[in-house]
Design an enzyme around this catalytic site. Structure first.
Site, PDB file in Angstrom:
ATOM      1  N   GLY A  41       0.791  -1.229   0.000  1.00  0.00           N
ATOM      2  CA  GLY A  41       0.000   0.000   0.000  1.00  0.00           C
ATOM      3  C   GLY A  41       0.822   1.277   0.000  1.00  0.00           C
ATOM      4  O   GLY A  41       0.328   2.317   0.447  1.00  0.00           O
ATOM      5  N   THR A  42       2.053   1.228  -0.514  1.00  0.00           N
ATOM      6  CA  THR A  42       2.906   2.417  -0.490  1.00  0.00           C
ATOM      7  C   THR A  42       3.048   3.090  -1.846  1.00  0.00           C
ATOM      8  O   THR A  42       3.665   4.148  -1.942  1.00  0.00           O
ATOM      9  CB  THR A  42       4.320   2.071   0.022  1.00  0.00           C
ATOM     10  OG1 THR A  42       4.899   1.088  -0.853  1.00  0.00           O
ATOM     11  CG2 THR A  42       4.262   1.532   1.437  1.00  0.00           C
ATOM     12  N   SER A  43       2.511   2.481  -2.883  1.00  0.00           N
ATOM     13  CA  SER A  43       2.622   3.079  -4.213  1.00  0.00           C
ATOM     14  C   SER A  43       1.534   2.529  -5.118  1.00  0.00           C
ATOM     15  O   SER A  43       0.878   1.531  -4.793  1.00  0.00           O
ATOM     16  CB  SER A  43       4.003   2.798  -4.833  1.00  0.00           C
ATOM     17  OG  SER A  43       4.172   1.407  -5.050  1.00  0.00           O
ATOM     18  N   GLY A  44       1.349   3.195  -6.251  1.00  0.00           N
ATOM     19  CA  GLY A  44       0.448   2.686  -7.275  1.00  0.00           C
ATOM     20  C   GLY A  44      -0.968   2.466  -6.799  1.00  0.00           C
ATOM     21  O   GLY A  44      -1.517   3.223  -5.995  1.00  0.00           O
ATOM     22  N   GLY A  46      -2.136   0.158  -4.884  1.00  0.00           N
ATOM     23  CA  GLY A  46      -2.244  -0.181  -3.466  1.00  0.00           C
ATOM     24  C   GLY A  46      -2.367   1.053  -2.605  1.00  0.00           C
ATOM     25  O   GLY A  46      -3.191   1.113  -1.679  1.00  0.00           O
ATOM     26  N   TYR A 196      13.237 -21.114 -16.971  1.00  0.00           N
ATOM     27  CA  TYR A 196      12.600 -19.884 -16.480  1.00  0.00           C
ATOM     28  C   TYR A 196      12.334 -18.884 -17.604  1.00  0.00           C
ATOM     29  O   TYR A 196      13.193 -18.626 -18.450  1.00  0.00           O
ATOM     30  CB  TYR A 196      13.507 -19.225 -15.433  1.00  0.00           C
ATOM     31  CG  TYR A 196      12.930 -17.973 -14.796  1.00  0.00           C
ATOM     32  CD1 TYR A 196      11.905 -18.060 -13.868  1.00  0.00           C
ATOM     33  CD2 TYR A 196      13.431 -16.715 -15.134  1.00  0.00           C
ATOM     34  CE1 TYR A 196      11.391 -16.921 -13.265  1.00  0.00           C
ATOM     35  CE2 TYR A 196      12.924 -15.567 -14.533  1.00  0.00           C
ATOM     36  CZ  TYR A 196      11.903 -15.680 -13.611  1.00  0.00           C
ATOM     37  OH  TYR A 196      11.399 -14.545 -13.017  1.00  0.00           O
TER      38      TYR A 196
END
Length: 321
Positions: A41-44, A46, A196
């Site tokens: 929840g610190t960027s974008g 979120g 991968y």
């Protein structure tokens, strides 16, 4: 919704569409009685989800790897809304130890938990193993959230039972879940660097989010628990998730600019599924542009979901506590 709806922003059956913002879809909703955890929840999207949920009155706990960024996010939200109830706790989803520590710290606060938004993620990372020896995209996007959710379930169940308020779990998946390995989840070679693919590994992790949601939804329904579990595709949103993308993605973005959302639009589906009263009792669904949509065949494969559930439990149990 389809390409037409994405481009035009035309509302679907819910009354909302790709042009709707997080504020639009939560207009007039009172969330004062709710406690919410938002991972990443610190960027974008979120951060926008945390801001809007706080605006609607919810007590929001931001779960973030970087506590400095979390404090800055809290201060930013409080500057915009001094009455917001925002707290944060440290959480590194790539670390089993950190997930367990976060849950211990949260439970010590003796708060209810009504809504869990599993938002954090990484994308298109070069191959690397976490401290637990798990490929980083699978570890962060799926295993970390899988364990977090399982460890918080008893708290969510007791909160729903004691308050009579429906609990909601929202898992952020992606349309990228359709672009995965041939077998969907490559159980036998999750950690094989020779097999991968940065993009397919991301798609695999987003497919895992959907399968987790659907399996958990079924289990909670069988128990008769008042908690719903749904998955969302936020749309194409320019956030720091794209920091590992290269020239090809830049070209794609330039050619498809008309499909991309801004951050308030990107957070809309998350907030809609987390808060909107019209979704009471709706569970096991996949949402895009604030409307139910159809995921891939892999995503609706019950046997694959059950296999992933068992695989995830065994993988976590094999690691030191």
């Amino acid at each position: 919704m389809g390409i037409y709806g994405m481009v035009t922003g035309k509302a679907g059956k819910s009354g909302f569409g790709s042009a709707s913002t997080a504020e639009d879809v939560t207009q007039s909703i009172d969330a004062n009685h709710l406690t919410v955890i938002v991972t990443g929840g610190t960027s974008g999207i979120g951060l926008e989800a945390a801001r809007v949920l706080g605006m609607r009155g919810a007590h929001v706990i931001i779960a973030a790897r970087n506590t400095k960024a979390a404090n800055e996010s809290k201060e930013m939200i409080l500057k915009m809304n001094p009455n917001a109830r925002i707290d944060y706790l440290q959480l590194d989803l790539s670390s089993i130890k950190s997930v367990r520590s976060f849950v211990h710290q949260f439970l010590a606060l003796n708060l209810p938990l009504n809504i869990l938004i599993n938002n954090a993620g990484v994308m298109f990372c070069p191959f690397q193993l976490t401290e637990d020896g798990i490929e980083s995209q699978f570890a962060t996007n799926h295993i970390g959230h899988f364990l977090l959710t399982n460890l918080l379930l008893d708290k969510m169940k007791s909160s729903a039972r004691e308050s009579g308020i429906e609990g909601r779990i929202v898992n952020l998946s992606s349309v990228a879940h359709t672009y995965t390995y041939t077998e969907g989840i490559k159980f036998d070679s999750i950690n094989d660097p020779d097999k991968y693919s940065e993009k397919k590994a991301y798609g695999q992790s987003k497919l895992a989010n959907l399968l987790h949601s659907n399996a958990l939804s079924r289990k909670l329904q069988e128990e008769g628990v008042n908690i719903t579990v749904n998955s969302v595709h936020p749309g194409l949103v320019t956030t720091n998730l794209f920091r590992h993308s290269g020239l090809g993605m830049s070209v794609f973005k330039a050619m498809s600019f008309f499909l991309w959302k801004n951050i308030p639009q990107g957070a809309a589906t998350t907030c809609y599924v987390a808060l909107h009263p019209s979704l009471k009792g709706v569970t096991g669904k996949y949402f895009a542009d604030c409307n139910v949509t159809t995921p891939s065949n892999f995503a609706t494969d019950k046997s694959l979901a059950d296999k992933l559930w068992d695989f995830s439990i065994k993988l976590i149990d094999s690691l030191p506590n």
